[in-house]
Design a protein around this motif. Structure first.
Motif, PDB file in Angstrom:
ATOM      1  N   LEU A 115       0.810  -1.224   0.000  1.00 43.38           N
ATOM      2  CA  LEU A 115       0.000   0.000   0.000  1.00 43.38           C
ATOM      3  C   LEU A 115       0.844   1.277   0.000  1.00 43.38           C
ATOM      4  N   LEU A 116       2.101   1.179   0.427  1.00 41.24           N
ATOM      5  CA  LEU A 116       2.932   2.380   0.437  1.00 41.24           C
ATOM      6  C   LEU A 116       3.100   2.954  -0.972  1.00 41.24           C
ATOM      7  N   GLU A 117       3.035   2.103  -1.995  1.00 43.94           N
ATOM      8  CA  GLU A 117       3.074   2.567  -3.380  1.00 43.94           C
ATOM      9  C   GLU A 117       1.684   2.609  -3.997  1.00 43.94           C
ATOM     10  N   ARG A 118       0.886   1.603  -3.726  1.00 43.89           N
ATOM     11  CA  ARG A 118      -0.394   1.468  -4.423  1.00 43.89           C
ATOM     12  C   ARG A 118      -1.484   2.394  -3.889  1.00 43.89           C
ATOM     13  N   TRP A 119      -1.269   2.981  -2.708  1.00 48.29           N
ATOM     14  CA  TRP A 119      -2.270   3.889  -2.156  1.00 48.29           C
ATOM     15  C   TRP A 119      -1.837   5.356  -2.272  1.00 48.29           C
ATOM     16  N   ARG A 120      -0.758   5.605  -3.010  1.00 49.57           N
ATOM     17  CA  ARG A 120      -0.412   6.995  -3.274  1.00 49.57           C
ATOM     18  C   ARG A 120      -1.529   7.623  -4.108  1.00 49.57           C
ATOM     19  N   TRP A 214      -8.677   7.181   5.541  1.00 45.78           N
ATOM     20  CA  TRP A 214      -8.755   8.634   5.636  1.00 45.78           C
ATOM     21  C   TRP A 214      -7.934   9.230   4.499  1.00 45.78           C
ATOM     22  N   VAL A 215      -8.530  10.075   3.672  1.00 45.13           N
ATOM     23  CA  VAL A 215      -7.818  10.714   2.563  1.00 45.13           C
ATOM     24  C   VAL A 215      -8.228  12.182   2.533  1.00 45.13           C
ATOM     25  N   GLY A 216      -7.236  13.084   2.514  1.00 43.07           N
ATOM     26  CA  GLY A 216      -7.590  14.498   2.507  1.00 43.07           C
ATOM     27  C   GLY A 216      -6.425  15.373   2.105  1.00 43.07           C
ATOM     28  N   PRO A 217      -6.690  16.651   1.904  1.00 43.23           N
ATOM     29  CA  PRO A 217      -5.632  17.602   1.537  1.00 43.23           C
ATOM     30  C   PRO A 217      -4.836  18.045   2.759  1.00 43.23           C
ATOM     31  N   ASP A 229     -11.681   2.839  22.024  1.00 46.26           N
ATOM     32  CA  ASP A 229     -10.772   1.706  22.150  1.00 46.26           C
ATOM     33  C   ASP A 229      -9.425   2.125  21.581  1.00 46.26           C
ATOM     34  N   SER A 230      -8.420   1.301  21.742  1.00 43.62           N
ATOM     35  CA  SER A 230      -7.091   1.649  21.258  1.00 43.62           C
ATOM     36  C   SER A 230      -7.050   1.564  19.730  1.00 43.62           C
ATOM     37  N   VAL A 231      -6.203   2.394  19.123  1.00 45.16           N
ATOM     38  CA  VAL A 231      -6.145   2.515  17.669  1.00 45.16           C
ATOM     39  C   VAL A 231      -4.692   2.442  17.203  1.00 45.16           C
ATOM     40  N   LEU A 232      -4.475   1.711  16.096  1.00 44.01           N
ATOM     41  CA  LEU A 232      -3.205   1.770  15.376  1.00 44.01           C
ATOM     42  C   LEU A 232      -3.416   2.707  14.198  1.00 44.01           C
ATOM     43  N   PHE A 233      -2.815   3.892  14.264  1.00 46.63           N
ATOM     44  CA  PHE A 233      -2.972   4.897  13.212  1.00 46.63           C
ATOM     45  C   PHE A 233      -1.772   4.796  12.283  1.00 46.63           C
ATOM     46  N   CYS A 234      -2.010   4.392  11.027  1.00 49.43           N
ATOM     47  CA  CYS A 234      -0.932   4.161  10.068  1.00 49.43           C
ATOM     48  C   CYS A 234      -0.938   5.247   9.001  1.00 49.43           C
ATOM     49  N   GLN A 235       0.204   5.874   8.796  1.00 48.05           N
ATOM     50  CA  GLN A 235       0.330   6.919   7.792  1.00 48.05           C
ATOM     51  C   GLN A 235       0.929   6.319   6.521  1.00 48.05           C
ATOM     52  N   VAL A 236       0.162   6.377   5.435  1.00 46.32           N
ATOM     53  CA  VAL A 236       0.572   5.778   4.167  1.00 46.32           C
ATOM     54  C   VAL A 236       1.275   6.805   3.284  1.00 46.32           C
ATOM     55  N   HIS A 237       0.716   8.005   3.200  1.00 47.18           N
ATOM     56  CA  HIS A 237       1.246   9.047   2.311  1.00 47.18           C
ATOM     57  C   HIS A 237       1.084  10.394   3.010  1.00 47.18           C
ATOM     58  N   GLN A 301      -5.669  15.453  18.825  1.00 42.05           N
ATOM     59  CA  GLN A 301      -6.090  16.402  17.792  1.00 42.05           C
ATOM     60  C   GLN A 301      -5.148  16.204  16.616  1.00 42.05           C
ATOM     61  N   VAL A 302      -5.678  16.285  15.386  1.00 39.76           N
ATOM     62  CA  VAL A 302      -4.890  15.906  14.211  1.00 39.76           C
ATOM     63  C   VAL A 302      -4.950  17.010  13.162  1.00 39.76           C
ATOM     64  N   TYR A 303      -3.793  17.280  12.536  1.00 42.12           N
ATOM     65  CA  TYR A 303      -3.717  18.269  11.462  1.00 42.12           C
ATOM     66  C   TYR A 303      -2.834  17.716  10.353  1.00 42.12           C
ATOM     67  N   ALA A 304      -3.341  17.717   9.111  1.00 39.64           N
ATOM     68  CA  ALA A 304      -2.584  17.196   7.973  1.00 39.64           C
ATOM     69  C   ALA A 304      -1.623  18.256   7.454  1.00 39.64           C
ATOM     70  N   LEU A 305      -0.351  17.921   7.405  1.00 39.36           N
ATOM     71  CA  LEU A 305       0.668  18.827   6.896  1.00 39.36           C
ATOM     72  C   LEU A 305       0.796  18.752   5.374  1.00 39.36           C
ATOM     73  N   ASP A 306       0.358  17.636   4.790  1.00 36.95           N
ATOM     74  CA  ASP A 306       0.448  17.403   3.352  1.00 36.95           C
ATOM     75  C   ASP A 306      -0.837  16.723   2.892  1.00 36.95           C
ATOM     76  N   VAL A 307      -0.992  16.579   1.566  1.00 35.11           N
ATOM     77  CA  VAL A 307      -2.007  15.661   1.056  1.00 35.11           C
ATOM     78  C   VAL A 307      -1.730  14.309   1.707  1.00 35.11           C
ATOM     79  N   SER A 308      -2.757  13.694   2.261  1.00 38.13           N
ATOM     80  CA  SER A 308      -2.525  12.603   3.204  1.00 38.13           C
ATOM     81  C   SER A 308      -3.444  11.412   2.936  1.00 38.13           C
TER      82      SER A 308
END
Length: 329
Positions: A115-120, A214-217, A229-237, A301-308
């Motif tokens: 997914l690191l390549e295919r979800w760009r 989650w996909v956003g600008p 509950d507990s969450v594993l938050f994975c950043q792909v892009h 609290q979360v803020y996207a620094l890039d297209v994400s």
């Protein structure tokens, strides 16, 4: 001039917290209320039957708060921030972080996942661009978009959505979130083939609703809240900035509606929310290939620094299952 409902609720809440009336009056004056009127409003709120009746309960709650304050003090004395690690085994993760209720960034968690390549964004547009997806739009026009998202739902082609992300500049107006259930769409189920097994971290059998996309600008923002509950938050892009506050600091978080806080952790208004001044706030940036473990109840609290592009797992492969916080909000 009558106070707005939000100021009225703030005033009653802080009186029940034991904040001195003089301090509350000063905050009202800073917010534009005349001094004499501010003192009158504080006195009026103090005479309200709900505030008077809540006094005894507030005293009992104060004992619980004192216990949590002691836990927060120990946390502060440890001077421990959010660790960044590589090569953490499932056994160490469960013992040192999951059961210990401690966040961590695992920098190599997604290493080797397709997914690191295919979800760009460009790959998603190429392979799934014609799929219609639900997204949240018009968020900037609604201050309550996090708590009342239904009015923001709209449908568009994934390619059109991704084009707007890439060329529209930073904004909080447009976001594909977990509430859009993109991975439940049959046309996008092929994305799940790009995941890799993670025994001891993620439950091996995919469970309904346990994986979210989650996909956003750049510029998307999620207000301060906690998960149940507990969450594993994975950043792909792209990258996202997190503000994290321990669960045992909940009394300082002005939790007024279910799992949401009224405080902006990035720029807190300490006149309105004075207790937040003593909360321990940990700031961390999560980049491509990294996973942030968010323990149950930890505020973030979360803020996207890039297209994400991000992915979250909530079906954790831990003995007894992922522990839940049963809220009453």
């Amino acid at each position: 001039m009558a106070l707005s409902p939000s100021w009225d609720a703030w005033l009653s809440e802080n009186l029940l917290r034991g904040v001195p009336g003089e301090a509350l009056a000063r905050a009202l004056v800073a917010g534009g209320v005349a001094p004499e009127e501010a003192r009158a409003e504080v006195a009026r709120a103090g005479r309200h039957p709900a505030v008077e009746a809540g006094g005894p309960y507030g005293a009992r709650a104060a004992e619980v708060v004192a216990l949590l304050d002691a836990r927060a003090s120990l946390h502060g004395q440890s001077r421990r921030g959010v660790e960044r690690r590589r090569g953490v085994s499932a056994e160490e993760f469960q013992a040192r972080y999951y059961r210990a209720h401690r966040p961590v960034v695992l920098e190599d968690f997604l290493e080797g996942w397709p997914l690191l390549e295919r979800w760009r964004p460009e790959a998603l547009a190429r392979d799934y661009g014609d799929v219609e997806v639900e997204v949240m739009a018009g968020r900037e026009a609604r201050a309550d978009h996090d708590m009342s998202p239904d009015a923001c739902r709209t449908v568009m082609r994934l390619a059109d959505f991704l084009h707007r992300l890439e060329h529209g500049g930073p904004t909080n107006d447009l976001y594909l979130t977990a509430r859009n259930f993109a991975l439940e769409r049959p046309e996008l189920r092929g994305l799940l083939e790009d995941l890799r097994p993670a025994p001891g971290f993620v439950y091996p059998k995919r469970q309904h609703g346990g994986i979210k996309l989650w996909v956003g600008p750049a510029g998307t923002r999620t207000a301060l809240h906690h998960d149940v509950d507990s969450v594993l938050f994975c950043q792909v892009h792209g990258r996202k900035r997190f503000w994290l506050v321990p669960s045992f600091e909940t009394p300082r978080l002005y939790n007024r509606e279910h799992v949401w806080s009224a405080v902006d952790a990035a720029a807190p208004d300490l006149e309105r929310f004075p207790d937040f001044a003593t909360a321990h706030v940990h700031e961390v940036v999560v980049g491509p290939g990294e996973m942030l473990f968010i323990p149950v109840g930890w505020w973030h609290q979360v803020y996207a620094l890039d297209v994400s592009v991000s992915l979250t797992f909530q079906s954790l492969d831990v003995p007894g299952g992922n522990a839940r916080w049963h809220t009453f909000g």
